[in-house]
Design an enzyme around this catalytic site. Structure first.
Site, PDB file in Angstrom:
ATOM      1  N   HIS A 231       1.019 -11.739   2.391  1.00  0.00           N
ATOM      2  CA  HIS A 231      -0.045 -11.026   1.690  1.00  0.00           C
ATOM      3  C   HIS A 231      -0.750 -11.873   0.627  1.00  0.00           C
ATOM      4  CE1 HIS A 231      -1.229  -6.684   0.359  1.00  0.00           C
ATOM      5  NE2 HIS A 231      -2.229  -7.515   0.173  1.00  0.00           N
TER       6      HIS A 231
ATOM      7  N   TYR B  88       0.809  -1.217   0.000  1.00  0.00           N
ATOM      8  CA  TYR B  88       0.000   0.000   0.000  1.00  0.00           C
ATOM      9  C   TYR B  88       0.847   1.273   0.000  1.00  0.00           C
ATOM     10  CZ  TYR B  88      -3.698  -3.199   1.702  1.00  0.00           C
ATOM     11  OH  TYR B  88      -4.587  -4.230   1.856  1.00  0.00           O
TER      12      TYR B  88
END
Length: 290
Positions: A113, A49
């Site tokens: 992730h 992010y």
């Protein structure tokens, strides 16, 4: 404040977290401010992010306004597996950077992730090896007390089962897309049986209109004089699942937090359970990864 789950190691984790995907700058600062004011005590970010430092800076400035310390909030970050043979070195470097970015001595939760690195394909036969090396690196960082809990994201049953050949720490959390139109019953039941907290991301299907305009949920929302979003979040938590509610709007963050106190009736809960279309609305397809 948000009620909490107890993870397999005894750590307490708020049932709802503020998601920060695509949140940056003043928007991120404002939504974190609002979130803290209404009771959020959990924030979800990721290396991908590219906003860890912005989140850390916002918390550093805002927490004193609410008489809070950095240890009073639960922070999750996520790291993709690494390709190559130096996963421990790379993971250690990334975790140290995350600690600096977020102003922490430790991270509450770190997730792998995705079941493959960013630079390999879904069908790459080396993905299993990369998952193994990255998980073992996380276990080492957990042993060094840099990470309190470790888990996975977008993992399917097959990915978790393969871990049993090498893990010494079971994943505490599996974070996946989950909402009334994509209920993942088999995976969810597997996680619950194996004491892995099932945590939803994209609970609103990233604003999918088919989901948010579902007539059954609209009727239930009208009954409670609230939004479909709040109904979905309340439904997720009633099902003993965690949830990451992402928004860049302080107003919506405040509205979403009302889900922690909204009580669905047994009938309403059952009616939403019947809405499964087995339809994902985001691009993540962990089930396609070897």
């Amino acid at each position: 404040m948000a009620p909490k789950f107890e993870l397999r190691n005894g750590q307490k984790m708020p049932k709802i977290a503020l998601g920060t995907y695509l949140s940056h700058g003043q928007d991120l600062f404002n939504v974190v401010d609002k979130a803290l004011s209404v009771g959020y005590r959990s924030f979800d970010t990721a290396k991908y992010y590219e906003n860890e430092k912005e989140l850390g800076d916002a918390l550093k400035e805002l927490l004193p306004r609410y008489d809070l310390k950095i240890e009073d909030v639960f922070i999750t970050t996520k790291i993709f597996p690494y390709s190559g043979e130096n996963a421990l070195e790379l993971m250690t470097k990334d975790i140290n950077q995350s600690l600096e970015n977020l102003g922490r001595q430790y991270l509450d939760l770190v997730l792998i992730h995705y079941p493959r690195p960013l630079d390999t394909g879904d069908k790459d036969s080396r993905n299993a090896m990369y998952r193994k090396e990255s998980w073992l690196a996380l276990e080492k960082l957990h042993a060094d007390s840099k990470v309190l809990s470790i888990g996975v994201s977008n993992y399917e049953i097959c990915h978790i089962e393969e871990m049993r050949d090498y893990l010494t720490i079971d994943p505490a959390v599996n974070q996946v897309e989950y909402h009334p139109h994509f209920q993942r019953k088999e995976l969810r039941e597997y996680c619950q049986i194996n004491n892995i907290l099932f945590q939803a991301f994209s609970p609103l299907g990233r604003g999918n209109k088919t989901l948010l305009n579902d007539s059954t949920m609209v009727r239930i929302a009208n009954t409670h004089q609230t939004s479909v979003a709040v109904i979905i979040l309340a439904w997720i938590m009633r099902g003993k699942n965690g949830v990451v509610a992402k928004t860049t709007s302080g107003e919506r963050a405040g509205e979403n937090f009302k889900s922690v106190t909204l009580k669905l009736t047994d009938d309403e809960f059952a009616r939403i359970n019947e809405l499964d279309l087995a339809t994902p609305y985001v691009e993540d397809r962990g089930w396609e990864v070897l």
